[in-house]
Design a protein around this motif. Structure first.
Motif, PDB file in Angstrom:
ATOM      1  N   HIS A 111       0.828  -1.200   0.000  1.00 36.78           N
ATOM      2  CA  HIS A 111       0.000   0.000   0.000  1.00 36.78           C
ATOM      3  C   HIS A 111       0.868   1.257   0.000  1.00 36.78           C
ATOM      4  O   HIS A 111       1.817   1.358   0.779  1.00 36.78           O
ATOM      5  CB  HIS A 111      -0.916   0.011   1.224  1.00 36.78           C
ATOM      6  CG  HIS A 111      -2.056  -0.946   1.127  1.00 36.78           C
ATOM      7  ND1 HIS A 111      -3.267  -0.596   0.567  1.00 36.78           N
ATOM      8  CD2 HIS A 111      -2.173  -2.242   1.500  1.00 36.78           C
ATOM      9  CE1 HIS A 111      -4.093  -1.639   0.610  1.00 36.78           C
ATOM     10  NE2 HIS A 111      -3.447  -2.646   1.164  1.00 36.78           N
ATOM     11  N   LEU A 112       0.511   2.213  -0.869  1.00 40.20           N
ATOM     12  CA  LEU A 112       1.089   3.545  -0.765  1.00 40.20           C
ATOM     13  C   LEU A 112       0.340   4.340   0.295  1.00 40.20           C
ATOM     14  O   LEU A 112       0.901   5.184   0.979  1.00 40.20           O
ATOM     15  CB  LEU A 112       1.001   4.275  -2.104  1.00 40.20           C
ATOM     16  CG  LEU A 112       1.876   3.711  -3.242  1.00 40.20           C
ATOM     17  CD1 LEU A 112       1.685   4.546  -4.502  1.00 40.20           C
ATOM     18  CD2 LEU A 112       3.340   3.681  -2.846  1.00 40.20           C
ATOM     19  N   ASN A 113      -0.951   4.082   0.399  1.00 35.85           N
ATOM     20  CA  ASN A 113      -1.797   4.599   1.473  1.00 35.85           C
ATOM     21  C   ASN A 113      -3.045   3.720   1.494  1.00 35.85           C
ATOM     22  O   ASN A 113      -3.050   2.643   0.895  1.00 35.85           O
ATOM     23  CB  ASN A 113      -2.120   6.088   1.284  1.00 35.85           C
ATOM     24  CG  ASN A 113      -2.770   6.389  -0.047  1.00 35.85           C
ATOM     25  OD1 ASN A 113      -3.358   5.514  -0.682  1.00 35.85           O
ATOM     26  ND2 ASN A 113      -2.685   7.632  -0.495  1.00 35.85           N
ATOM     27  N   ALA A 114      -4.092   4.172   2.153  1.00 33.22           N
ATOM     28  CA  ALA A 114      -5.258   3.304   2.344  1.00 33.22           C
ATOM     29  C   ALA A 114      -5.988   2.976   1.049  1.00 33.22           C
ATOM     30  O   ALA A 114      -6.631   1.927   0.952  1.00 33.22           O
ATOM     31  CB  ALA A 114      -6.234   3.949   3.331  1.00 33.22           C
TER      32      ALA A 114
ATOM     33  N   TYR B 154      -3.718  14.374  -2.654  1.00 34.33           N
ATOM     34  CA  TYR B 154      -2.839  13.836  -1.620  1.00 34.33           C
ATOM     35  C   TYR B 154      -1.756  14.854  -1.267  1.00 34.33           C
ATOM     36  O   TYR B 154      -1.410  15.733  -2.064  1.00 34.33           O
ATOM     37  CB  TYR B 154      -2.171  12.535  -2.092  1.00 34.33           C
ATOM     38  CG  TYR B 154      -3.160  11.468  -2.477  1.00 34.33           C
ATOM     39  CD1 TYR B 154      -3.731  10.641  -1.511  1.00 34.33           C
ATOM     40  CD2 TYR B 154      -3.553  11.303  -3.803  1.00 34.33           C
ATOM     41  CE1 TYR B 154      -4.657   9.670  -1.859  1.00 34.33           C
ATOM     42  CE2 TYR B 154      -4.469  10.327  -4.153  1.00 34.33           C
ATOM     43  CZ  TYR B 154      -5.021   9.520  -3.180  1.00 34.33           C
ATOM     44  OH  TYR B 154      -5.934   8.561  -3.523  1.00 34.33           O
TER      45      TYR B 154
ATOM     46  N   TRP C 212       2.121  14.942  -0.286  1.00 35.79           N
ATOM     47  CA  TRP C 212       3.375  14.189  -0.217  1.00 35.79           C
ATOM     48  C   TRP C 212       4.383  14.997   0.569  1.00 35.79           C
ATOM     49  O   TRP C 212       4.690  16.150   0.228  1.00 35.79           O
ATOM     50  CB  TRP C 212       3.909  13.916  -1.624  1.00 35.79           C
ATOM     51  CG  TRP C 212       5.135  13.032  -1.622  1.00 35.79           C
ATOM     52  CD1 TRP C 212       5.168  11.672  -1.738  1.00 35.79           C
ATOM     53  CD2 TRP C 212       6.498  13.450  -1.506  1.00 35.79           C
ATOM     54  NE1 TRP C 212       6.462  11.218  -1.695  1.00 35.79           N
ATOM     55  CE2 TRP C 212       7.302  12.283  -1.549  1.00 35.79           C
ATOM     56  CE3 TRP C 212       7.125  14.687  -1.367  1.00 35.79           C
ATOM     57  CZ2 TRP C 212       8.695  12.326  -1.451  1.00 35.79           C
ATOM     58  CZ3 TRP C 212       8.504  14.733  -1.258  1.00 35.79           C
ATOM     59  CH2 TRP C 212       9.266  13.559  -1.310  1.00 35.79           C
TER      60      TRP C 212
ATOM     61  N   ARG D  94       5.888  10.353   2.595  1.00 34.87           N
ATOM     62  CA  ARG D  94       4.548   9.854   2.926  1.00 34.87           C
ATOM     63  C   ARG D  94       3.509  10.489   2.016  1.00 34.87           C
ATOM     64  O   ARG D  94       3.563  11.682   1.712  1.00 34.87           O
ATOM     65  CB  ARG D  94       4.202  10.147   4.388  1.00 34.87           C
ATOM     66  CG  ARG D  94       5.022   9.384   5.400  1.00 34.87           C
ATOM     67  CD  ARG D  94       4.514   9.663   6.803  1.00 34.87           C
ATOM     68  NE  ARG D  94       3.116   9.296   6.954  1.00 34.87           N
ATOM     69  CZ  ARG D  94       2.341   9.715   7.959  1.00 34.87           C
ATOM     70  NH1 ARG D  94       2.804  10.551   8.869  1.00 34.87           N
ATOM     71  NH2 ARG D  94       1.088   9.314   8.024  1.00 34.87           N
ATOM     72  N   LEU D  95       2.535   9.674   1.617  1.00 34.90           N
ATOM     73  CA  LEU D  95       1.439  10.126   0.765  1.00 34.90           C
ATOM     74  C   LEU D  95       0.156  10.071   1.589  1.00 34.90           C
ATOM     75  O   LEU D  95      -0.342   8.981   1.910  1.00 34.90           O
ATOM     76  CB  LEU D  95       1.328   9.234  -0.470  1.00 34.90           C
ATOM     77  CG  LEU D  95       0.473   9.738  -1.627  1.00 34.90           C
ATOM     78  CD1 LEU D  95       1.064  11.017  -2.221  1.00 34.90           C
ATOM     79  CD2 LEU D  95       0.356   8.665  -2.695  1.00 34.90           C
ATOM     80  N   THR D  96      -0.379  11.230   1.945  1.00 33.12           N
ATOM     81  CA  THR D  96      -1.537  11.327   2.848  1.00 33.12           C
ATOM     82  C   THR D  96      -2.728  11.912   2.110  1.00 33.12           C
ATOM     83  O   THR D  96      -2.602  12.920   1.398  1.00 33.12           O
ATOM     84  CB  THR D  96      -1.200  12.221   4.062  1.00 33.12           C
ATOM     85  OG1 THR D  96      -0.020  11.721   4.711  1.00 33.12           O
ATOM     86  CG2 THR D  96      -2.349  12.243   5.055  1.00 33.12           C
ATOM     87  N   TRP D  97      -3.885  11.283   2.283  1.00 31.68           N
ATOM     88  CA  TRP D  97      -5.105  11.750   1.637  1.00 31.68           C
ATOM     89  C   TRP D  97      -5.604  13.023   2.307  1.00 31.68           C
ATOM     90  O   TRP D  97      -5.707  13.105   3.541  1.00 31.68           O
ATOM     91  CB  TRP D  97      -6.163  10.649   1.734  1.00 31.68           C
ATOM     92  CG  TRP D  97      -7.535  11.032   1.248  1.00 31.68           C
ATOM     93  CD1 TRP D  97      -7.839  11.783   0.164  1.00 31.68           C
ATOM     94  CD2 TRP D  97      -8.788  10.662   1.839  1.00 31.68           C
ATOM     95  NE1 TRP D  97      -9.200  11.908   0.024  1.00 31.68           N
ATOM     96  CE2 TRP D  97      -9.804  11.229   1.028  1.00 31.68           C
ATOM     97  CE3 TRP D  97      -9.147   9.902   2.943  1.00 31.68           C
ATOM     98  CZ2 TRP D  97     -11.154  11.062   1.321  1.00 31.68           C
ATOM     99  CZ3 TRP D  97     -10.485   9.725   3.239  1.00 31.68           C
ATOM    100  CH2 TRP D  97     -11.482  10.308   2.429  1.00 31.68           C
TER     101      TRP D  97
END
Length: 289
Positions: A122-125, A249, A251, A255-258
């Motif tokens: 996973h890169l994120n959820a 997202y 970055w 980290r890649l955060t929604w």
């Protein structure tokens, strides 16, 4: 009384049960079969066709991680796939042969019918980076044949992606908001997020990212309060493209955060409701001062 005592089988019950399933599926496909003495392969034969040797090492490892009720499907898919690709010159179970061909591809989690049937992380959820060989995902029982763990195999693929291409950078505007578009020649653009500083100047607070398709990244620096307008422009553009992801997202530091940004239509009007994650909300508060 018998003078001879039969030695108990040294094979695990799980292996015996799996072999029974393999035999059943092989017969249902119209093949006679023979197992290798060490259980690492099964040879299928039918009529005048050349015998087909199917490796079982990866299958046994994958079966060990799965519930028994999954075994019939796992065995059926494994043998059916081996039969369907019998004419291929490429043996995906041979890491030496496939190593130069390993790549990655990013997909939306919701677009993967069964995450247990692919190899990835996973890169994120909501985004997953898949391990591929050529244009197709690697199956767990294929990577299970390799003498390296899954994480290391993915790292090999990531290194191949970096060595094989460099993204093309363009500067454009979305309704007056400047963005950088990075384009790849393969569906691995998101893999290049690891090396963003190689392509553009990344502020300490990172960049906004959208992924309209697997070949493209759209980026905007987080370097001023204008980032709020950029979230709106990027979110609307991503939703209009209806591609890999319609989300925005953040970055930062790898980290890649929604950033939750909902497009709400009410009384004939459309507006964007942004609910940033706490870390990004603190960045916005600082930039607003």
């Amino acid at each position: 009384m018998s003078l001879f005592r039969r030695e108990p089988s040294r094979r695990r019950v799980e292996d015996v049960d799996l072999d029974s399933l393999l035999a059943l599926v092989a017969e249902s496909l119209g093949y006679t079969f023979a197992f290798a003495p060490d259980g690492t392969a099964i040879t299928l034969a039918a009529g005048d066709a050349p015998p087909l040797a199917v490796r079982l090492t990866g299958l046994r490892r994958e079966a060990g991680r799965r519930a028994r009720e999954d075994w019939p499907m796992l065995v059926s898919e494994h043998l059916a796939h081996a039969v369907a690709t019998a004419g291929d010159q490429l043996d995906v179970c041979d890491l030496t042969q496939v190593r130069p061909l390993l790549r990655t591809r990013v997909e939306a989690v919701d677009e993967i019918p069964d995450l247990t049937r692919v190899v990835g992380r996973h890169l994120n959820a909501d985004l997953v980076e898949l391990l591929t060989v050529g244009s197709r995902p690697v199956r767990p029982e294929e990577s299970g044949c390799w003498p390296v763990p899954t994480g290391q195999a993915l790292d090999l693929a990531v290194a191949n992606v970096r060595a094989a291409e460099r993204l093309r950078a363009e500067h454009l505007e979305l309704a007056g908001t400047p963005v950088t578009r990075l384009t790849a020649s393969s569906p691995s653009a998101a893999t290049h997020l690891r090396w963003l500083p190689d392509h553009l100047t990344v502020p300490a607070d990172g960049v906004l990212v959208v992924l309209p398709d697997p070949y493209t990244l759209l980026l905007h620096p987080v370097d001023g309060i204008g980032v709020v307008r950029a979230i709106e422009r990027l979110r609307v553009h991503a939703a209009r493209m209806d591609g890999l992801s319609s989300q925005v997202y953040w970055w930062q530091s790898g980290r890649l955060t929604w950033i939750r940004a909902d497009i709400v239509a009410r009384d004939g009007q459309t507006r964007l409701v942004v609910a940033p994650p706490p870390d990004f909300a603190r960045v916005l508060a600082r930039l607003a001062v």
